[in-house]
Design an enzyme around this catalytic site. Structure first.
Site, mmCIF file in Angstrom:
data_model
loop_
_atom_site.group_PDB
_atom_site.id
_atom_site.type_symbol
_atom_site.label_atom_id
_atom_site.label_comp_id
_atom_site.label_asym_id
_atom_site.label_seq_id
_atom_site.Cartn_x
_atom_site.Cartn_y
_atom_site.Cartn_z
ATOM 1 N N GLU A 161 -9.810 2.472 4.298
ATOM 2 C CA GLU A 161 -9.488 3.655 3.476
ATOM 3 C C GLU A 161 -10.786 4.227 2.852
ATOM 4 O OE1 GLU A 161 -6.254 2.946 0.601
ATOM 5 O OE2 GLU A 161 -7.529 3.893 -0.898
ATOM 6 N N HIS A 186 -7.539 -3.036 5.038
ATOM 7 C CA HIS A 186 -6.901 -1.708 4.956
ATOM 8 C C HIS A 186 -7.624 -0.855 3.900
ATOM 9 C CE1 HIS A 186 -4.382 0.907 2.486
ATOM 10 N NE2 HIS A 186 -3.768 1.266 3.600
ATOM 11 N N ASN A 187 -7.839 -1.421 2.739
ATOM 12 C CA ASN A 187 -8.503 -0.662 1.672
ATOM 13 C C ASN A 187 -9.938 -0.316 2.053
ATOM 14 O OD1 ASN A 187 -6.121 -1.302 0.331
ATOM 15 N ND2 ASN A 187 -7.134 -1.525 -1.636
ATOM 16 N N LYS A 191 -4.633 -6.494 3.759
ATOM 17 C CA LYS A 191 -4.581 -5.389 2.788
ATOM 18 C C LYS A 191 -6.006 -5.008 2.344
ATOM 19 C CE LYS A 191 -3.192 -2.370 -0.253
ATOM 20 N NZ LYS A 191 -3.593 -2.459 -1.589
ATOM 21 N N SER A 236 0.821 -1.211 0.000
ATOM 22 C CA SER A 236 0.000 0.000 0.000
ATOM 23 C C SER A 236 0.850 1.254 0.000
ATOM 24 C CB SER A 236 -0.900 0.032 1.232
ATOM 25 O OG SER A 236 -1.573 1.273 1.284
HETATM 26 P P1 NBP Z 1 -2.192 -2.401 -13.276
HETATM 27 O O1 NBP Z 1 -3.111 -2.948 -12.232
HETATM 28 O O2 NBP Z 1 -2.732 -1.434 -14.243
HETATM 29 O O3 NBP Z 1 -1.544 -3.649 -14.057
HETATM 30 C C1 NBP Z 1 -0.715 -3.432 -15.148
HETATM 31 C C2 NBP Z 1 0.264 -4.558 -15.349
HETATM 32 O O4 NBP Z 1 -0.434 -5.787 -15.585
HETATM 33 C C3 NBP Z 1 1.123 -4.283 -16.565
HETATM 34 O O5 NBP Z 1 2.415 -4.761 -16.332
HETATM 35 C C4 NBP Z 1 0.406 -5.088 -17.628
HETATM 36 O O6 NBP Z 1 1.223 -5.444 -18.712
HETATM 37 C C5 NBP Z 1 0.043 -6.300 -16.849
HETATM 38 N N1 NBP Z 1 -0.967 -7.099 -17.535
HETATM 39 C C6 NBP Z 1 -2.235 -6.831 -17.873
HETATM 40 BR BR1 NBP Z 1 -3.118 -5.282 -17.498
HETATM 41 N N2 NBP Z 1 -2.840 -7.816 -18.528
HETATM 42 C C7 NBP Z 1 -1.888 -8.773 -18.626
HETATM 43 C C8 NBP Z 1 -1.903 -10.059 -19.194
HETATM 44 N N3 NBP Z 1 -3.005 -10.555 -19.750
HETATM 45 N N4 NBP Z 1 -0.764 -10.790 -19.109
HETATM 46 C C9 NBP Z 1 0.329 -10.299 -18.516
HETATM 47 N N5 NBP Z 1 0.399 -9.079 -17.951
HETATM 48 C C10 NBP Z 1 -0.700 -8.321 -18.008
HETATM 49 O O7 NBP Z 1 -0.868 -1.750 -12.628
HETATM 50 P P2 NBP Z 1 -0.566 -1.129 -11.201
HETATM 51 O O8 NBP Z 1 -1.533 -0.024 -10.879
HETATM 52 O O9 NBP Z 1 0.881 -0.848 -11.166
HETATM 53 O O10 NBP Z 1 -0.877 -2.295 -10.183
HETATM 54 C C11 NBP Z 1 -0.197 -3.539 -10.162
HETATM 55 C C12 NBP Z 1 -0.816 -4.402 -9.088
HETATM 56 O O11 NBP Z 1 -0.662 -3.746 -7.821
HETATM 57 C C13 NBP Z 1 -2.328 -4.594 -9.263
HETATM 58 O O12 NBP Z 1 -2.695 -5.867 -8.825
HETATM 59 C C14 NBP Z 1 -2.937 -3.541 -8.368
HETATM 60 O O13 NBP Z 1 -4.217 -3.887 -7.901
HETATM 61 C C15 NBP Z 1 -1.929 -3.495 -7.236
HETATM 62 N N6 NBP Z 1 -1.848 -2.217 -6.512
HETATM 63 C C16 NBP Z 1 -1.961 -1.020 -7.170
HETATM 64 C C17 NBP Z 1 -1.860 0.174 -6.457
HETATM 65 C C18 NBP Z 1 -1.959 1.522 -7.141
HETATM 66 O O14 NBP Z 1 -2.008 2.534 -6.421
HETATM 67 N N7 NBP Z 1 -1.967 1.608 -8.458
HETATM 68 C C19 NBP Z 1 -1.621 0.130 -5.079
HETATM 69 C C20 NBP Z 1 -1.467 -1.105 -4.459
HETATM 70 C C21 NBP Z 1 -1.591 -2.269 -5.187
HETATM 71 P P3 NBP Z 1 1.183 -4.570 -20.081
HETATM 72 O O15 NBP Z 1 2.096 -3.411 -19.828
HETATM 73 O O16 NBP Z 1 1.687 -5.500 -21.077
HETATM 74 O O17 NBP Z 1 -0.246 -4.147 -20.291
#
Ligand code: NBP
Length: 483
Positions: A190, A186-187, A183, A128
């Site tokens: 939030e 936590h969300n 987690k 987080s």
């Molecule tokens: P996203 O949740 O937007 O995920 C993007 C990633 O997933 C990219 O690397 C993308 O590859 C890959 N991906 C997808 Br979409 N479809 C795919 C597939 N079919 N096969 C392989 N890879 C694939 O990114 P994020 O916001 O950085 O979050 C990453 C994780 O962390 C998520 O599970 C999210 O819930 C969690 N999270 C996010 C936050 C936040 O604030 N954003 C906070 C805490 C946790 P590509 O580039 O090839 O499309």
């Protein structure tokens, strides 16, 4: 093979975590499904670091020291399963696979078991803090195979946020999906914190006609006291931010909320476990109501609110009432969240360290606040504490502020401002402290129409009775299970 860890998924979270690991001296290999992003990352944000790019999963895994550590930061759900399937052929027994996405805890339960059968140690971890947390110190909540923890402890604690005394906001949470469960809660909390802040804002805006600049000042003040927290702090900054034309940007943002599901999951889990986590539930529904913008605009033309707008004579005193009401409601929300954690631990067989969880949330994450220090202190004082509301710190604060809490809600009702989270918190408080609720009548009704039976106050618990209420029914009653 010279890399300490491999990471798959170079979106915002993945990239920032990798840069954070690099800062702490770890050599990271990276891969992304859209391979061009690997080179873009290496030529841009990761330029000059020791990060190693890979153009296939095979190439990534070949860079790793054994036992190999591979972390996934990809979209939760099917994508995580598919990515695990793609990595598995290149791993050996004893290697460690880590899912840092927002996975549903039941998926993590399933994956931990399935991978253990293959000899792979699995960790499902909550991360987080958003972009900035990932880059400079997130709160990290790992669960899964306990044997995996010693292999990632050092790196996770190095990159995590730290509280004032240097303690990392990362510790082992528990087996299987425990980390992702914590987690998720936590969300959910939030969602609750955000909703409470928004209700306080609307009450003060409609009740006192305050401007964004006045809110910026009020929130800056609030952030110096009991409400000291990241979300109050960013709200103060938000109120101060002007659009290009010099007017506050917050006043121009459309009032429809988005959501990605973790609040809903928390509410569903609360319903599954029979825990009254009402404030998070109301917060999810409040987002749903906000999303019905067009319908609300139409309804606003049909449905009237109170005729007279009531005026507040003591402006400063009313702002303080609202601050105290917000603080009381927040205490209820955390107490409810902890009730859910307690019940989930019982149901899943997790040995959750309640104070340790407060400490993990104390820094790095979105709900970080001074208040979490009070929760930690309550569990330090009594690790077996039945409910936070029974700790002296919380009960005396509620006793001291409850008149203000009630006043704020009464005013909201009188002027017609919706306060679902504030009011459910107060209703919960009044219900929780009531020794005899009206469920006697409820049980009588159930017995009347469905012969569902009831227990009596003058007989031992567990003995069930049926009354022939109308003189027409038979002697057969329904069975007494709880669904
Ligand atoms: P996203 O949740 O937007 O995920 C993007 C990633 O997933 C990219 O690397 C993308 O590859 C890959 N991906 C997808 Br979409 N479809 C795919 C597939 N079919 N096969 C392989 N890879 C694939 O990114 P994020 O916001 O950085 O979050 C990453 C994780 O962390 C998520 O599970 C999210 O819930 C969690 N999270 C996010 C936050 C936040 O604030 N954003 C906070 C805490 C946790 P590509 O580039 O090839 O499309």
């Amino acid at each position: 093979a010279t890399c300490d860890i491999g990471l798959i998924g170079l979106a915002v979270m993945g990239q920032n975590l990798v840069l954070n690991m690099n800062d702490h001296g770890y050599k990271v290999a990276v891969f992304n499904r859209t391979v061009s992003k690997v080179d873009e990352f290496l030529n841009d944000e990761a330029k000059g670091t020791q990060i190693v790019g890979a153009h296939s999963i095979e190439e990534l895994v070949a860079q790793l020291k054994t036992p190999r550590r591979v972390m996934l930061m990809v979209k939760a759900g099917d994508v995580t399963d598919q990515t695990i399937d793609h990595v598995l052929p290149y791993l050996e027994k004893g290697d460690i696979l880590i899912d840092g996405g927002n996975s549903l805890f039941t998926d993590t339960n399933r994956r931990t078991k399935a991978l253990a059968d293959k000899g792979i140690l699995f960790i499902g971890t909550g991360v987080s803090g958003g972009e900035e947390g990932a880059r400079f110190g997130p709160s990290i909540m790992p669960g899964g195979s306990p044997e995996a923890w010693p292999h990632v402890k050092e790196i996770f604690q190095a990159i995590s946020a730290k509280v004032e005394d240097g303690t990392p906001c990362c510790d082992w949470v528990g087996e299987n999906g425990a980390g992702h469960y914590v987690k998720m809660v936590h969300n959910g909390i939030e969602y609750g914190d955000i909703q409470l802040i928004c209700e306080a804002y609307q009450l003060l805006k409609d009740g006192l006609g305050l401007s964004a600049d006045e809110f910026a000042k009020i929130f800056t003040e609030w952030n110096k006291g009991e409400l000291d927290s990241y979300l109050i702090e960013i709200s103060a900054t938000i109120f101060g931010k002007k659009d290009d034309d010099g007017t506050p940007i917050v006043d121009k943002i459309l009032d429809t909320a988005g959501q990605k599901g973790t609040g809903k999951w928390t509410a569903i889990s609360a319903l599954d476990l029979g825990m009254p986590v009402t404030l998070i539930g109301e917060s999810v529904f409040a987002r749903c109501l906000s999303a019905l913008k067009d319908e609300r605009v139409q309804a606003s033309k049909f449905l009237e609110g109170p005729k007279k707008a009531l005026t507040v004579s003591e402006k400063e005193a009313f702002i303080e009432d609202v601050r105290r009401a917000l603080y009381c409601s927040k205490m209820i929300s955390y107490a409810q969240g902890y009730m859910l954690l307690r019940e989930a631990a019982k149901s899943e067989g997790w040995n959750l360290n309640m104070g340790g969880i407060a400490l993990m949330w104390r820094g790095g994450c979105i709900i970080r606040s001074a208040f979490l220090g009070n929760i930690k202190a309550a569990y330090d004082k009594n690790p077996k504490l039945l409910n936070l509301l029974m700790d002296d710190f919380f009960s005396s604060a509620l006793n001291k502020y409850q008149a203000n809490w009630r006043k704020a809600i009464i005013h909201a009702i009188e002027i017609g401002v919706p306060m679902p989270a504030f009011s459910t918190a107060l209703s919960f408080y009044d219900g929780y402290r009531t020794a005899r609720l009206p469920a006697n009548l409820l049980q009588a009704q159930r017995d009347f129409f469905g012969a569902h039976t009831y227990e009596r106050i003058d007989k031992p618990r567990g003995e069930f009775f049926h009354t022939n209420w109308t003189g027409r029914g038979g002697r057969v009653s329904s069975s007494t299970y709880n669904a």
